[in-house]
Design a protein around this motif. Structure first.
Motif, PDB file in Angstrom:
ATOM      1  N   LYS A   1       0.916  -1.248   0.049  1.00 40.71           N
ATOM      2  CA  LYS A   1      -0.086  -0.153  -0.039  1.00 40.71           C
ATOM      3  C   LYS A   1       1.001   1.286   0.124  1.00 40.71           C
ATOM      4  CE  LYS A   1      -4.155  -1.755   2.359  1.00 40.71           C
ATOM      5  NZ  LYS A   1      -5.087  -1.487   3.442  1.00 40.71           N
ATOM      6  N   ASN A   2       2.257   1.173   0.423  1.00 35.38           N
ATOM      7  CA  ASN A   2       2.844   2.328   0.371  1.00 35.38           C
ATOM      8  C   ASN A   2       3.500   2.719  -0.964  1.00 35.38           C
ATOM      9  OD1 ASN A   2       4.036   3.907   2.894  1.00 35.38           O
ATOM     10  ND2 ASN A   2       5.968   3.879   1.666  1.00 35.38           N
ATOM     11  N   PRO A   3       3.625   4.087  -1.110  1.00 34.70           N
ATOM     12  CA  PRO A   3       4.109   4.262  -2.606  1.00 34.70           C
ATOM     13  C   PRO A   3       5.392   3.572  -2.885  1.00 34.70           C
ATOM     14  CG  PRO A   3       3.562   6.352  -1.282  1.00 34.70           C
ATOM     15  CD  PRO A   3       3.452   5.309  -0.386  1.00 34.70           C
ATOM     16  N   SER A   4       6.015   3.964  -4.111  1.00 34.47           N
ATOM     17  CA  SER A   4       7.266   3.074  -4.555  1.00 34.47           C
ATOM     18  C   SER A   4       8.572   3.406  -3.572  1.00 34.47           C
ATOM     19  CB  SER A   4       7.535   3.296  -6.006  1.00 34.47           C
ATOM     20  OG  SER A   4       7.656   4.794  -6.051  1.00 34.47           O
ATOM     21  N   LEU A   5       9.385   2.833  -3.828  1.00 30.72           N
ATOM     22  CA  LEU A   5      10.817   2.939  -3.200  1.00 30.72           C
ATOM     23  C   LEU A   5      11.146   4.313  -3.228  1.00 30.72           C
ATOM     24  CD1 LEU A   5      12.762  -0.270  -4.399  1.00 30.72           C
ATOM     25  CD2 LEU A   5      11.768   0.384  -2.061  1.00 30.72           C
ATOM     26  N   GLY A   6      11.874   4.826  -2.122  1.00 25.03           N
ATOM     27  CA  GLY A   6      12.107   6.268  -1.937  1.00 25.03           C
ATOM     28  C   GLY A   6      11.229   7.166  -1.321  1.00 25.03           C
ATOM     29  N   HIS A   7      10.120   6.727  -0.859  1.00 24.12           N
ATOM     30  CA  HIS A   7       9.130   7.294  -0.207  1.00 24.12           C
ATOM     31  C   HIS A   7       9.188   6.675   1.420  1.00 24.12           C
ATOM     32  CE1 HIS A   7       7.445   8.133  -4.155  1.00 24.12           C
ATOM     33  NE2 HIS A   7       7.030   9.212  -3.776  1.00 24.12           N
ATOM     34  N   GLU A   8       8.777   7.806   2.044  1.00 25.73           N
ATOM     35  CA  GLU A   8       8.764   7.398   3.779  1.00 25.73           C
ATOM     36  C   GLU A   8       7.689   6.301   3.803  1.00 25.73           C
ATOM     37  OE1 GLU A   8       8.857  10.563   6.375  1.00 25.73           O
ATOM     38  OE2 GLU A   8      10.065  11.890   4.977  1.00 25.73           O
ATOM     39  N   ILE A   9       7.822   5.534   4.866  1.00 29.00           N
ATOM     40  CA  ILE A   9       7.017   4.349   5.099  1.00 29.00           C
ATOM     41  C   ILE A   9       5.764   5.004   6.122  1.00 29.00           C
ATOM     42  CG2 ILE A   9       6.660   2.089   6.194  1.00 29.00           C
ATOM     43  CD1 ILE A   9       9.743   1.772   5.756  1.00 29.00           C
ATOM     44  N   THR A  10       4.651   4.852   5.512  1.00 30.38           N
ATOM     45  CA  THR A  10       3.683   5.358   6.103  1.00 30.38           C
ATOM     46  C   THR A  10       2.396   4.448   6.293  1.00 30.38           C
ATOM     47  OG1 THR A  10       2.714   6.655   4.343  1.00 30.38           O
ATOM     48  CG2 THR A  10       4.070   7.800   5.810  1.00 30.38           C
ATOM     49  N   ARG A  11       2.607   3.495   5.154  1.00 37.65           N
ATOM     50  CA  ARG A  11       1.184   2.640   5.033  1.00 37.65           C
ATOM     51  C   ARG A  11       1.834   1.122   5.069  1.00 37.65           C
ATOM     52  NH1 ARG A  11      -1.167   5.169  -0.390  1.00 37.65           N
ATOM     53  NH2 ARG A  11      -3.053   3.670  -0.019  1.00 37.65           N
ATOM     54  N   GLY A  12       0.934   0.260   5.224  1.00 39.48           N
ATOM     55  CA  GLY A  12       1.388  -0.918   5.193  1.00 39.48           C
ATOM     56  C   GLY A  12       1.293  -1.951   6.475  1.00 39.48           C
ATOM     57  N   THR A  13       1.555  -3.076   6.693  1.00 41.89           N
ATOM     58  CA  THR A  13       1.576  -3.889   7.670  1.00 41.89           C
ATOM     59  C   THR A  13       3.223  -4.232   8.356  1.00 41.89           C
ATOM     60  OG1 THR A  13      -0.462  -4.563   6.721  1.00 41.89           O
ATOM     61  CG2 THR A  13       0.523  -5.866   8.787  1.00 41.89           C
ATOM     62  N   VAL A  14       3.423  -4.365   9.107  1.00 38.09           N
ATOM     63  CA  VAL A  14       4.618  -4.992  10.258  1.00 38.09           C
ATOM     64  C   VAL A  14       4.440  -5.935  10.982  1.00 38.09           C
ATOM     65  CG1 VAL A  14       6.903  -4.178  11.160  1.00 38.09           C
ATOM     66  CG2 VAL A  14       5.624  -2.627   9.529  1.00 38.09           C
ATOM     67  N   ALA A  15       5.156  -6.683  11.188  1.00 33.88           N
ATOM     68  CA  ALA A  15       4.994  -7.726  12.305  1.00 33.88           C
ATOM     69  C   ALA A  15       6.439  -8.009  12.931  1.00 33.88           C
ATOM     70  CB  ALA A  15       4.430  -9.359  11.763  1.00 33.88           C
ATOM     71  N   VAL A  16       6.389  -8.343  14.133  1.00 34.51           N
ATOM     72  CA  VAL A  16       7.610  -8.589  15.044  1.00 34.51           C
ATOM     73  C   VAL A  16       7.451  -9.723  15.898  1.00 34.51           C
ATOM     74  CG1 VAL A  16       6.967  -6.855  16.786  1.00 34.51           C
ATOM     75  CG2 VAL A  16       9.406  -7.873  16.384  1.00 34.51           C
ATOM     76  N   TRP A  17       8.543 -10.746  15.995  1.00 33.73           N
ATOM     77  CA  TRP A  17       8.448 -11.752  16.901  1.00 33.73           C
ATOM     78  C   TRP A  17       9.256 -11.538  17.783  1.00 33.73           C
ATOM     79  CZ3 TRP A  17       7.580 -11.667  11.694  1.00 33.73           C
ATOM     80  CH2 TRP A  17       6.454 -12.615  11.163  1.00 33.73           C
ATOM     81  N   GLU A  18       8.955 -11.911  19.279  1.00 32.87           N
ATOM     82  CA  GLU A  18       9.822 -11.955  20.337  1.00 32.87           C
ATOM     83  C   GLU A  18       9.586 -13.206  21.208  1.00 32.87           C
ATOM     84  OE1 GLU A  18      12.309  -8.650  22.642  1.00 32.87           O
ATOM     85  OE2 GLU A  18      10.144  -9.038  23.300  1.00 32.87           O
ATOM     86  N   ASP A  19      10.565 -13.963  21.346  1.00 32.85           N
ATOM     87  CA  ASP A  19      10.056 -15.284  22.286  1.00 32.85           C
ATOM     88  C   ASP A  19       8.820 -15.869  21.746  1.00 32.85           C
ATOM     89  OD1 ASP A  19      12.204 -14.690  23.640  1.00 32.85           O
ATOM     90  OD2 ASP A  19      11.272 -13.399  24.992  1.00 32.85           O
TER      91      ASP A  19
ATOM     92  N   HIS B   1       1.008  -5.034  13.179  1.00 32.22           N
ATOM     93  CA  HIS B   1       0.708  -3.586  13.296  1.00 32.22           C
ATOM     94  C   HIS B   1       0.347  -2.859  12.079  1.00 32.22           C
ATOM     95  CE1 HIS B   1       0.348   0.182  15.082  1.00 32.22           C
ATOM     96  NE2 HIS B   1       1.089   0.628  14.192  1.00 32.22           N
ATOM     97  N   TYR B   2      -0.635  -2.522  12.054  1.00 29.84           N
ATOM     98  CA  TYR B   2      -1.179  -1.878  10.605  1.00 29.84           C
ATOM     99  C   TYR B   2      -0.883  -0.481  10.618  1.00 29.84           C
ATOM    100  CZ  TYR B   2      -3.693  -6.401   9.953  1.00 29.84           C
ATOM    101  OH  TYR B   2      -4.013  -7.826   9.967  1.00 29.84           O
ATOM    102  N   LEU B   3      -0.375   0.037   9.946  1.00 25.74           N
ATOM    103  CA  LEU B   3       0.194   1.374  10.200  1.00 25.74           C
ATOM    104  C   LEU B   3      -0.898   2.613   9.958  1.00 25.74           C
ATOM    105  CD1 LEU B   3       3.718   1.236   8.150  1.00 25.74           C
ATOM    106  CD2 LEU B   3       3.211   1.134  10.659  1.00 25.74           C
ATOM    107  N   GLU B   4      -1.688   2.477   8.910  1.00 22.35           N
ATOM    108  CA  GLU B   4      -2.703   3.246   8.565  1.00 22.35           C
ATOM    109  C   GLU B   4      -3.808   3.244   9.577  1.00 22.35           C
ATOM    110  OE1 GLU B   4      -3.780   4.092   4.021  1.00 22.35           O
ATOM    111  OE2 GLU B   4      -2.964   2.192   4.161  1.00 22.35           O
ATOM    112  N   GLU B   5      -4.244   1.988   9.730  1.00 20.98           N
ATOM    113  CA  GLU B   5      -5.325   1.794  10.679  1.00 20.98           C
ATOM    114  C   GLU B   5      -4.885   2.082  12.268  1.00 20.98           C
ATOM    115  OE1 GLU B   5      -4.353  -0.119   8.666  1.00 20.98           O
ATOM    116  OE2 GLU B   5      -6.025  -0.661   7.137  1.00 20.98           O
TER     117      GLU B   5
END
Length: 204
Positions: A124-142, A148-152
């Protein structure tokens, strides 16, 4: 099933061809995928914004030339670990800018320090070279995983040991764990956006 069988057959042919030209004795074989497939959690097509286990858990098989027996390693790894592993197997030092770490110690029966692992979908984020403001990121620990959904600005926290199907969101029930993992995501996005801004200023 037909597509899976086709891929299996093609890989078998590839291995046979390597053997026919006597290349298996000095070749490292690495088999992995870009992402998994899911028919759960409201998936309707190939790819998408969600980062559930069916999509993010992928095979990683590494065969060294002199290995005839395999073993399963359950440590958490990332795709960014593959390039430094390849360099390490070739006896080449990894450059300082390269992300990830070599998995060779694990392959040789050793240990690596536990650290958080990340996955992301920025379709959902614009092409490479744009700041990250949209999309989804996941992190695992133990045992925990945060999606996390950035826009929502919505976060889903799961204990994968107790809830492998990711059905029970614990973000409100375990706020300390949820906020710690969310802070990890926000810190990494902030650092990435600072690099993007710096590259814009220098014209890179």
């Amino acid at each position: 099933d037909e597509f899976i069988r086709y891929c299996d057959n093609e890989f078998e042919n590839f291995m046979k061809n390597l053997a026919n030209i006597n290349k298996l004795q000095n070749t490292v074989i690495i088999l992995s995928l870009d992402h998994g497939e899911s028919f759960e959690h409201n998936y309707r097509a190939h790819g998408g914004a969600h980062l559930y286990e069916q999509v993010t858990s992928i095979p990683l098989i590494i065969k060294e030339p002199d290995r005839t027996e395999g073993r399963i390693i359950n440590d958490l790894t990332e795709q960014i670990d593959i390039p430094p592993t390849i360099l390490d197997l070739a006896g080449i030092p990894a450059p300082s800018w390269m992300e990830g770490r070599s998995l060779l110690p694990l392959m040789r029966g050793g240990k690596l320090l536990s650290k958080p692992a990340f996955s992301m979908n920025f379709e959902k984020n614009p092409s490479l070279g744009h700041e990250i403001t949209r999309g989804t990121v996941a992190v695992w620990e133990d045992d925990y995983k945060l999606i996390h959904y950035l826009e929502e600005k919505e976060s889903l926290l799961f204990n994968l040991k107790q809830d492998p199907d990711e059905l029970n969101n614990l973000f409100e029930k375990e706020p300390e764990v949820g906020q710690r993992l969310l802070t990890l995501i926000q810190k990494n996005i902030k650092e990435a956006n600072e690099r993007i801004k710096g590259n814009k200023l220098t014209g890179k």
